[in-house]
Design a protein around this motif. Structure first.
Motif, PDB file in Angstrom:
ATOM      1  N   LEU A  64       0.845  -1.188   0.000  1.00  0.00           N
ATOM      2  CA  LEU A  64       0.000   0.000   0.000  1.00  0.00           C
ATOM      3  C   LEU A  64       0.885   1.245   0.000  1.00  0.00           C
ATOM      4  O   LEU A  64       1.686   1.440   0.911  1.00  0.00           O
ATOM      5  CB  LEU A  64      -0.900  -0.005   1.242  1.00  0.00           C
ATOM      6  CG  LEU A  64      -1.762   1.227   1.507  1.00  0.00           C
ATOM      7  CD1 LEU A  64      -2.714   1.496   0.346  1.00  0.00           C
ATOM      8  CD2 LEU A  64      -2.522   1.056   2.819  1.00  0.00           C
ATOM      9  N   ASP A  78       1.510  -0.057 -10.085  1.00  0.00           N
ATOM     10  CA  ASP A  78       0.105  -0.459 -10.140  1.00  0.00           C
ATOM     11  C   ASP A  78      -0.132  -1.650 -11.065  1.00  0.00           C
ATOM     12  O   ASP A  78      -1.217  -2.223 -11.071  1.00  0.00           O
ATOM     13  CB  ASP A  78      -0.744   0.736 -10.569  1.00  0.00           C
ATOM     14  CG  ASP A  78      -2.185   0.617 -10.130  1.00  0.00           C
ATOM     15  OD1 ASP A  78      -2.440  -0.020  -9.091  1.00  0.00           O
ATOM     16  OD2 ASP A  78      -3.057   1.158 -10.819  1.00  0.00           O
ATOM     17  N   ASP A  84      -1.617  -1.403  -4.100  1.00  0.00           N
ATOM     18  CA  ASP A  84      -2.647  -0.365  -4.084  1.00  0.00           C
ATOM     19  C   ASP A  84      -1.951   0.985  -4.014  1.00  0.00           C
ATOM     20  O   ASP A  84      -1.165   1.232  -3.087  1.00  0.00           O
ATOM     21  CB  ASP A  84      -3.563  -0.505  -2.867  1.00  0.00           C
ATOM     22  CG  ASP A  84      -4.455  -1.732  -2.957  1.00  0.00           C
ATOM     23  OD1 ASP A  84      -5.008  -1.972  -4.052  1.00  0.00           O
ATOM     24  OD2 ASP A  84      -4.606  -2.436  -1.950  1.00  0.00           O
TER      25      ASP A  84
END
Length: 114
Positions: A64, A78, A84
């Protein structure tokens, strides 16, 4: 040892702290798999080759990234299913992202600056 004083809103970031990590206040705050997180600008300081290698080698982990996407190479992260990119966020939202992270990282490339 040296203390480097960086500005931080301690009270804001302390909201993410849980004195009892076994008691989950919000069961939706944690994903099924462990999460490696980074808060900060995704810029030219990051080691993108290292990040891609670690992300590919750890498909059971979630990665993340929370922050401005400054460097074009950040967008390529990505392409991994376990990444994420949350983009830039308002400060009040940051504790919620921190609660999702099991581990924090600062994946800077090794340079004279860093």
């Amino acid at each position: 040892m040296r203390l480097v004083k960086n500005g931080v809103d301690f009270d804001l970031f302390h909201e993410a702290y849980d004195a009892d990590p076994t008691a989950e206040a919000d069961p939706t705050a944690r994903a099924e798999r462990p999460c490696v997180g980074y808060l900060g600008s995704l810029d030219d300081r990051l080691d993108y080759d290292l990040l891609h290698a670690v992300i590919q080698a750890s498909p059971d982990w979630r990665f993340l990234f929370v922050g401005r996407l400054v460097d074009e190479r950040a967008h390529a992260l990505d392409s991994h299913a376990n990444v994420d990119l949350a983009g830039a966020q308002q400060p009040a939202a940051l504790p919620g992202f921190l609660r999702q992270m099991d581990v924090g990282t600062i994946p800077f490339a090794r340079t004279a600056f860093t």
